[in-house]
Every structure is written in C-alpha cells, then in structure tokens.
Design a protein around this motif. Structure first.
Motif, PDB file in Angstrom:
ATOM      1  N   PHE A  63       1.626   9.092   3.863  1.00 31.35           N
ATOM      2  CA  PHE A  63       2.461   8.201   3.260  1.00 31.35           C
ATOM      3  C   PHE A  63       3.944   8.622   3.835  1.00 31.35           C
ATOM      4  O   PHE A  63       4.752   8.069   3.464  1.00 31.35           O
ATOM      5  CB  PHE A  63       2.405   7.831   1.940  1.00 31.35           C
ATOM      6  CG  PHE A  63       1.508   6.845   1.732  1.00 31.35           C
ATOM      7  CD1 PHE A  63       1.774   5.263   1.453  1.00 31.35           C
ATOM      8  CD2 PHE A  63       0.077   7.196   1.426  1.00 31.35           C
ATOM      9  CE1 PHE A  63       0.637   4.533   1.124  1.00 31.35           C
ATOM     10  CE2 PHE A  63      -1.108   6.132   1.321  1.00 31.35           C
ATOM     11  CZ  PHE A  63      -0.389   4.913   1.160  1.00 31.35           C
ATOM     12  N   GLN A  64       4.080   9.917   4.438  1.00 33.43           N
ATOM     13  CA  GLN A  64       5.236  10.361   4.764  1.00 33.43           C
ATOM     14  C   GLN A  64       5.602   9.885   6.340  1.00 33.43           C
ATOM     15  O   GLN A  64       6.760   9.836   6.819  1.00 33.43           O
ATOM     16  CB  GLN A  64       5.206  11.785   4.989  1.00 33.43           C
ATOM     17  CG  GLN A  64       5.018  12.682   3.581  1.00 33.43           C
ATOM     18  CD  GLN A  64       5.618  12.045   2.244  1.00 33.43           C
ATOM     19  OE1 GLN A  64       7.225  11.838   2.570  1.00 33.43           O
ATOM     20  NE2 GLN A  64       5.080  11.885   1.220  1.00 33.43           N
ATOM     21  N   HIS A  65       4.487   9.324   6.924  1.00 35.88           N
ATOM     22  CA  HIS A  65       4.709   8.614   8.111  1.00 35.88           C
ATOM     23  C   HIS A  65       5.552   7.450   8.109  1.00 35.88           C
ATOM     24  O   HIS A  65       5.362   6.523   7.163  1.00 35.88           O
ATOM     25  CB  HIS A  65       3.240   8.216   8.815  1.00 35.88           C
ATOM     26  CG  HIS A  65       3.565   8.056  10.291  1.00 35.88           C
ATOM     27  ND1 HIS A  65       3.584   6.860  10.893  1.00 35.88           N
ATOM     28  CD2 HIS A  65       3.311   8.649  11.360  1.00 35.88           C
ATOM     29  CE1 HIS A  65       3.697   6.940  11.949  1.00 35.88           C
ATOM     30  NE2 HIS A  65       3.407   8.043  12.291  1.00 35.88           N
ATOM     31  N   PRO A  66       6.493   7.057   9.031  1.00 33.61           N
ATOM     32  CA  PRO A  66       7.303   6.089   8.986  1.00 33.61           C
ATOM     33  C   PRO A  66       6.759   4.812   8.890  1.00 33.61           C
ATOM     34  O   PRO A  66       7.258   3.740   8.180  1.00 33.61           O
ATOM     35  CB  PRO A  66       8.043   6.104  10.369  1.00 33.61           C
ATOM     36  CG  PRO A  66       8.261   7.440  10.726  1.00 33.61           C
ATOM     37  CD  PRO A  66       6.888   8.187   9.914  1.00 33.61           C
TER      38      PRO A  66
ATOM     39  N   VAL B 266       3.827   4.055   7.876  1.00 32.55           N
ATOM     40  CA  VAL B 266       3.255   3.544   6.378  1.00 32.55           C
ATOM     41  C   VAL B 266       4.112   3.627   5.074  1.00 32.55           C
ATOM     42  O   VAL B 266       4.008   2.873   4.362  1.00 32.55           O
ATOM     43  CB  VAL B 266       2.028   4.891   6.161  1.00 32.55           C
ATOM     44  CG1 VAL B 266       1.404   4.657   4.875  1.00 32.55           C
ATOM     45  CG2 VAL B 266       1.059   4.851   7.135  1.00 32.55           C
ATOM     46  N   SER B 267       5.129   4.403   5.345  1.00 31.37           N
ATOM     47  CA  SER B 267       6.423   4.409   4.275  1.00 31.37           C
ATOM     48  C   SER B 267       7.104   3.331   4.070  1.00 31.37           C
ATOM     49  O   SER B 267       7.506   2.722   3.065  1.00 31.37           O
ATOM     50  CB  SER B 267       7.104   5.702   4.437  1.00 31.37           C
ATOM     51  OG  SER B 267       7.598   5.729   5.729  1.00 31.37           O
ATOM     52  N   SER B 268       7.064   2.557   5.335  1.00 28.67           N
ATOM     53  CA  SER B 268       7.727   1.239   5.462  1.00 28.67           C
ATOM     54  C   SER B 268       6.978   0.177   4.615  1.00 28.67           C
ATOM     55  O   SER B 268       7.667  -0.741   4.170  1.00 28.67           O
ATOM     56  CB  SER B 268       7.992   0.929   6.965  1.00 28.67           C
ATOM     57  OG  SER B 268       6.869   0.530   7.228  1.00 28.67           O
ATOM     58  N   LEU B 269       5.676   0.217   4.836  1.00 24.45           N
ATOM     59  CA  LEU B 269       4.907  -0.611   3.692  1.00 24.45           C
ATOM     60  C   LEU B 269       4.891  -0.160   2.374  1.00 24.45           C
ATOM     61  O   LEU B 269       4.851  -1.355   1.540  1.00 24.45           O
ATOM     62  CB  LEU B 269       3.804  -0.855   4.394  1.00 24.45           C
ATOM     63  CG  LEU B 269       3.643  -1.210   5.862  1.00 24.45           C
ATOM     64  CD1 LEU B 269       2.032  -1.064   6.446  1.00 24.45           C
ATOM     65  CD2 LEU B 269       4.058  -2.536   6.166  1.00 24.45           C
ATOM     66  N   LEU B 270       4.688   0.980   2.118  1.00 26.09           N
ATOM     67  CA  LEU B 270       4.563   1.527   0.564  1.00 26.09           C
ATOM     68  C   LEU B 270       5.246   2.917   0.295  1.00 26.09           C
ATOM     69  O   LEU B 270       4.958   3.724   0.913  1.00 26.09           O
ATOM     70  CB  LEU B 270       3.155   1.498   0.411  1.00 26.09           C
ATOM     71  CG  LEU B 270       2.637   2.019  -1.180  1.00 26.09           C
ATOM     72  CD1 LEU B 270       3.315   1.021  -2.113  1.00 26.09           C
ATOM     73  CD2 LEU B 270       1.037   2.137  -1.058  1.00 26.09           C
ATOM     74  N   ALA B 271       6.380   2.765  -0.592  1.00 25.48           N
ATOM     75  CA  ALA B 271       7.117   3.971  -0.664  1.00 25.48           C
ATOM     76  C   ALA B 271       7.637   3.923  -2.203  1.00 25.48           C
ATOM     77  O   ALA B 271       7.529   2.800  -2.851  1.00 25.48           O
ATOM     78  CB  ALA B 271       8.162   4.257   0.113  1.00 25.48           C
ATOM     79  N   HIS B 272       8.172   4.814  -2.666  1.00 24.50           N
ATOM     80  CA  HIS B 272       8.971   4.858  -4.039  1.00 24.50           C
ATOM     81  C   HIS B 272      10.048   3.690  -4.070  1.00 24.50           C
ATOM     82  O   HIS B 272      10.649   3.596  -3.258  1.00 24.50           O
ATOM     83  CB  HIS B 272       9.325   5.911  -4.442  1.00 24.50           C
ATOM     84  CG  HIS B 272       8.238   7.067  -4.904  1.00 24.50           C
ATOM     85  ND1 HIS B 272       7.528   6.918  -6.177  1.00 24.50           N
ATOM     86  CD2 HIS B 272       7.928   7.946  -4.427  1.00 24.50           C
ATOM     87  CE1 HIS B 272       6.750   7.536  -6.195  1.00 24.50           C
ATOM     88  NE2 HIS B 272       6.811   8.373  -5.250  1.00 24.50           N
TER      89      HIS B 272
END
Length: 566
Positions: A96-99, A101-107
């Motif tokens: 989830f550190q990949h851009p 994936v993180s653009s979809l789900l992050a804090h």
C-alpha cells in the motif's frame, strides 16, 4: 610437490568460496521471491475478504433492524472488528506504499473514512442507507478497485523477478565457466604436466636402476677376476714362479685400475679432480702407453707406431693423465678391430699441443656409447655389455679428463674403420734449465703412523728407497710418544686409526708438542671434509692410497725433503 599441493588447495578454496557465494545468493533470492509471493497473496486475499465482510455487515445490520436477536448482534460485532483489523493491516503493508494503491486507499483518504464510518454506523445503527442500494455498491466497487490494483502490483513484481532470475542463472553459468577456464583448466594442465614429469622421472629412475644393476654386475666381474687370479696363484707360495709373480702384478694393476676409474669418476663429479704437471720426453709417454699392450702377444703385432720426430721432444704436462687417455682410446681401437691399429703422434710447438691419431679398421664404438661418454654418463646395451672387458668407465673418463686439460677428443666413423683424434696441451720444455735439489748433509728420519701392517710395510719399503731411516707407530697415542722422544724429518700420518686418529694426533703435535715437522696425510678416504680437517690441523700434504712411489716422491718434494733421485 608440496608447492603444487598448496597451490591446488588455495585455488580450490577460492573456487569453492565463489561457487558457494553464487549458490547462496541464488537460494536466498529464491527464498525471498517465495516469501514475497506468499506475503502478496496474503495481502490480496485479505483485501478481497474486505468486500465479503462489507456485505456480511450489511446483511447482519438489516436483519437486526427487523429482528434484534443476540446472535445477529454478536455476528455483526465480529464482522466489524474483523473489517477494521484487516483495514489497519492493509494500510500498514508495504504494497500500500505503491502510488497506484495508496491513491485508492491510504490514511485519511476518502475510502479510509468511508470504511471507518461504515463500521461505526453498523455498530450504532445510524444512517441505514449505507447498507443497501447505491452506497453499498459504490463501496464494494472501490474495494474491488483496491484488489485489482494489488493484483497488478503483484504481477509487476513477478514480471520483474522473472527478468532477474535468468540473470542469476547467467551469473551462475559465467561463474562456473570462469572457474573452469581460470582455475580448474590451468590446474588440470599443471597436474597433467606434473604427472608427466613424474612419469619421466620414474622412467629415468627405472633406467638408472637397470644401469646400476648392470654396472654392479660388470664391476663385480672385473674385481673378482683379478682377485681370483691372485688368490689362485698365491695359494701355494712354494710353487710360485717368476711368471706367476708377473701375472699377480698384472692382476693387481688391473684391480687397482678398476678401483681408480671409479674414484676418478667420483672426483670428477665432485669437482676435486686435479691435474699434476711434470716434465719428461714425449717418446717416454708414448712408450709407457704402449708397454702394457705390447706385453700381450695378441695385441703387440697389430700396433703400428709412426712418430719418429718426437724422440728429442721434452714436454711439460700431466703425463699420467695423458697416458690414461691414450691407453683408453688405444684399448677401444684394439678391442673393436681384428686388424692393425695405426698410431701417429706429432708435437706442434707453435700451438703448444700434442696431436695423436689412432686409426683402426673395425666396426668402431657404438654411437650411443660415444654420446653417453661425452656426457660423462654410462650407456649399457644388455646384449653387448658382457662382450668386452672393463667397466665401461674409461671412455667417459677420457672425455672428462681431456676437457679438464682443455684438450679435444674426437671420434670419426669412416667408411672402413674409426679415427680417434686427441689434441692435448703441452709446453715445450727443451729450453728449460734443469734445477737440481741440493744434496743431503745427513740421513733423514721418518715416522710412519699406520695401524694396518700391510700398508705400513708397503710405505716403509717405498720411503727406504729414498734413503730414510724409518720408525713406526700403530696409532696417534703411540705417535705422540715417539715424537716426544725422537726427532723426525717427516711424519707419514694415516687418518683413520683406533685410540686416536690422525687428525687429532696432528693437532696435538702442532699445539701441545709445538713441533713443526712436515706431516704427510696418508689416506684411502675420498671424504674431502675429513682431508680438509687434517690440513687445518696442520698437515702439509696428502698422499692417497693405493700408495705409489711417484705419490710419495711428489709429497717429499713438496715439503722440500728430497734431492734428485732417479
């Protein structure tokens, strides 16, 4: 061999280390890939589970609105707790550190807030619109996008790893190739060369052993033949005739010649062979060479000598060694032909050398024997070694002595026979003035220190020929006692004796008795170290056994105790 073993060990350890590193790297990489794929599969599975949990929560929430049963409430609580735990795990994972994936789900992202709000409303029962219709379908669609993004990220990793794995295989192949061409192939060649050398050394050792066996067999024959002659003729002394005495003398000379040849070879190899110059007519030297052959009726009539112009030539050279070389060449010529042997000798005063040609009309010496003799080695033909007398050392000695005298010995195989040509350096001594030693004013006295009665008797007879009065002692202790009581002009000292040897006796005569009488070492030993010990102890000269009149005369002249004797 130790160096090669050490070299092999070092290269093997280096090659093993490189190969172990490559294998470890490959195995580590495979384990890493396996763990990574397992971890990615777990994350994708948990991400897919979130969609199922979202639907399960919506179902239990709707059932509680119609029938608030305890079972449904417990199941809802479990599903909500599981959803939040999975959600926190996914946010903390490395994928989830990949851009993408993180653009979809992050804090604090919209999806993160929706999931947390969805779980909170499920517990409190507020805003039931989230659990059905378009809101629920939108949430499930976004969660599905997250799973798809994770699957694409995992596929990218697998594709990257698939490109790296062939590279590792190529590195392993290159490592093995380099080890073969840079380590194992050179080592294989070096081991092969070493084995070839060892095989050659084994062949040489086997040949040397065979030559040694043949040589010992031949030497034993040459030694026992004269010994048997001596013992047989002297078995009954009362029946010994003058002719028998002459035969015994010839046997003794042959026996001494055989032993002397072996000693000369040893001295040549150790660098202790020396030439001793003297002056006498060249004709005398030639006659001395021919004398033993003319006593043999089979050889005498076949020798033809052409050297009339040398009758008045006196030369200075090593006549003993010149006779030895000429005698060997002449003997070979007589053995290898049944016809005449022609000898021509000339002296060239301008070049200061003697030229002697010896021509025979036989088959001549074998080429391999000649080549071996030039190298100071021995060549034995098992089929021919017993055909001729002698230990086959003479020709090797002839070449070696000629080289030492700075002369030349050459054999030429002609169409009919063989021509041997000897060129020997010699200084014309006709113009030299003869120096006479002063006469004696009194009779001289000598002491013989010798434990062997026969050697003592022989030496006494020789010394008395030079008008010496002779005393004797059997060891060094008795010699010290004799020197204390009497004055001696010369002491003949044997080296090896019981009680006190000649070296210790010489040292005490010089240090304790303060006596400067000339001491002449008499020894059969060829041990150069022991002889040097005697000289350092105070000896003035050395006489080697078997004792010869000329040797004793030369030693007495060296210490200036001899006038002119015939």
């Amino acid at each position: 061999m130790y160096d090669l073993t050490n070299h092999l060990r070092k290269r093997y350890l280096w090659a093993a280390s490189v190969l172990l590193f490559t294998i470890s790297l490959s195995v580590g990489y495979v384990i890493y890939v396996s763990n990574m794929q397992e971890n990615d599969a777990k994350i994708i599975n948990i991400a897919g589970m979130q969609r199922m949990l979202s639907q399960k929560i919506a179902l239990h929430r709707q059932l509680l609105n119609y029938d608030p049963a305890p079972f449904e409430e417990v199941q809802l609580r479990v599903a909500v707790d599981r959803l939040i735990a999975n959600h926190d795990f996914l946010l903390a994972s490395d994928m989830f550190q990949h851009p993408e994936v993180s653009s979809l789900l992050a804090h604090n992202s919209s999806l993160d807030k929706r999931i947390r709000a969805y779980a909170k409303n499920a517990v409190s029962g507020e805003d039931m619109s989230r659990f059905s219709g378009r809101p629920l379908a939108s949430l499930l669609q976004e969660l599905n996008l997250v799973v798809s993004a994770l699957e694409r990220r995992s596929a990218e990793k697998v594709e990257y790893l698939q490109r790296v794995l062939p590279l590792l295989i190529l590195i392993a192949i290159l490592t093995i190739w380099c080890e073969w061409f840079l380590i194992f192939k050179p080592l294989s060649k070096r081991v092969s060369d070493m084995l070839s050398k060892l095989r050659e050394q084994k062949r040489v050792a086997t040949h040397a052993s065979r030559v040694k066996d043949d040589f010992l067999a031949n030497v034993s024959h040459e030694l026992f033949t004269p010994i048997n002659g001596i013992l047989g003729l002297l078995k009954e002394p009362a029946k010994v005739s003058q002719k028998d005495v002459e035969v015994v003398i010839n046997c003794t000379q042959n026996l001494r010649s055989t032993v002397q040849q072996m000693l000369d070879i040893q001295q040549l190899k150790s660098g202790r062979f020396l030439l001793s110059k003297s002056t006498q007519p060249l004709s005398t030297t030639i006659k001395s060479t021919l004398a033993p052959h003319r006593l043999n009726t089979y050889f005498a009539h076949r020798i033809k000598l052409h050297c009339d112009e040398i009758d008045r030539v006196r030369i200075t050279t090593d006549h003993v060694r010149l006779i030895q070389v000429l005698n060997q060449v002449l003997t070979n010529a007589l053995i290898h032909t049944q016809g005449e042997v022609i000898i021509e000798a000339h002296y060239h005063p301008l070049d200061e050398c003697i030229c002697v040609d010896i021509r025979d009309f036989g088959d001549g010496i074998d080429v391999r024997d000649l080549e071996a003799a030039r190298r100071n080695s021995l060549h034995y033909d098992n089929h021919k070694v017993h055909d001729f007398k002698g230990v086959k050392l003479g020709l090797s000695l002839a070449f070696a002595i000629t080289r030492l005298a700075q002369g030349q010995l050459h054999f030429e195989h002609l169409k009919n026979g063989t021509l041997a040509q000897l060129v020997w350096p010699a200084v014309n001594a006709n113009s030299e003035n003869k120096v006479l030693h002063p006469g004696r004013s009194r009779e001289l006295k000598a002491l013989i220190v010798e434990d062997n009665d026969i050697n003592q008797m022989v030496l006494r007879n020789i010394i008395e020929m030079f008008d010496f009065e002779v005393d004797s002692a059997c060891d060094g202790v008795e010699a010290l006692s004799q020197v204390k009581r009497n004055h001696y002009d010369c002491i003949f000292m044997d080296i090896n004796m019981p009680n006190m040897d000649g070296i210790e006796a010489t040292k005490r005569i010089r240090t304790e008795l303060k006596c400067d009488t000339p001491i002449l070492l008499v020894t059969a030993s060829q041990d150069e170290f022991r002889i040097k010990q005697g000289v350092r102890a105070g000896a003035n000269a050395v006489i080697h056994k078997p004792i010869e009149i000329d040797h004793v005369k030369a030693a007495l002249e060296q210490v200036q105790l001899l006038g002119e004797f015939p």
